[in-house]
Scaffold this motif. Structure first.
Motif: not given
Length: 293
Positions: A31, A172-173, A176-177, A179-180
């Motif tokens: 990613k 991946n988590l 994602s964190n 981005d959040q």
């Protein structure tokens, strides 16, 4: 066959020939990860190449570097060790070093050498902090908390024994964190992230933030970058390093002659056992490397 500690495998990456950085191809992960600088990406790509193909790594990227003494740690400047046995006690022990008190470093090399010699003879007193402080005051006229010089290199290790799928889920988590976090940030935070997320090294006090035409003072930016690095970039970096290891070289196995080209020496404990000397009296050896990153 020879084996390395994780921290020593990272040490090799500091010797990548960055003049060849354009030949480091590929992606650091499946990613997109957009907050690493080119230097950080090259370090990760170099480590991945080392674990996949050590001979090609040496041929294409490695530049021999003499061990240097930065006068910062008690144990510094020596060659790191490789191990001939995967169950060597020293291979599986924590890296431990001790910082030279700044008051002594300011006095120069002679004072640092004097402290090193004194420390090695009094290190056992770290278990008795009051006695250590008293003896240190007598010897050097300074008072410090012993914990301030006790440095254990643990932040480069992923303590859990994770498989590839578990590592991917954690990476991946965290992505994602990140981005959040950006999406939920206020405009001031977003401004700092957009401009400086690849430059988190600027959080280090020794670096100056040049051309700061933002609305924020340098110290505000530095503190934000420090927290951004601690909560996002370092955890993902450590997981990626573990991901490469598990995927390409789980036991960090290398040919001994390759490691000697990389500036390593045989572990004294392993070597003595192999030649039948001191089997019942293992040599106590302390890694003399600097930090890997």
């Amino acid at each position: 066959m020879a084996y390395l500690t994780k921290s020593n495998s990272l040490k090799i990456i500091s010797r990548i020939d960055l003049k060849n950085k354009d030949s480091l191809s590929g992606e650091i992960y499946g990613k997109s990860i957009y907050f690493f600088s080119n230097y950080e990406k090259n370090n990760l790509l170099g480590l991945k190449e080392l674990l996949k193909d050590p001979e090609n790594f040496i041929k294409e990227y490695y530049v021999p570097v003499e061990a240097t003494d930065n006068l910062k740690y008690v144990y510094e400047g020596g060659k790191p060790s490789y191990h001939s046995k995967p169950d060597c006690e020293l291979l599986n022990s924590s890296y431990k070093n001790f910082e030279i008190p700044e008051q002594l470093r300011e006095k120069g090399k002679d004072e640092v050498i004097k402290f090193r010699n004194w420390f090695k003879g009094n290190q056992y007193l770290l278990d008795d902090p009051d006695a250590f402080v008293a003896r240190l005051k007598i010897a050097f006229g300074i008072i410090i908390n012993p914990k301030t010089i006790d440095f254990e290199n643990s932040d480069v290790e992923v303590k859990e024994n994770l498989n590839l799928n578990e590592l991917e889920n954690k990476i991946n988590l965290l992505i994602s964190n990140v981005d959040q976090y950006y999406n939920n940030a206020n405009e001031e935070q977003k401004e700092i992230i957009r401009r400086y997320q690849r430059l988190t090294f600027l959080a280090n006090p020794k670096y100056e933030i040049k051309d700061n035409n933002t609305r924020f003072k340098d110290e505000v930016i530095k503190e934000f970058l420090k927290q951004y690095d601690v909560h996002f970039k370092k955890p993902i970096t450590n997981l990626l390093i573990e991901y490469y290891r598990v995927k390409h070289n789980p036991n960090l196995k290398f040919e001994g002659h390759l490691l000697e080209q990389l500036g390593f020496r045989p572990c004294r404990s392993c070597h003595q056992e192999n030649i039948g000397i001191g089997v019942n009296k293992p040599v106590i050896e302390i890694n003399t490397d600097d930090l890997p990153f």
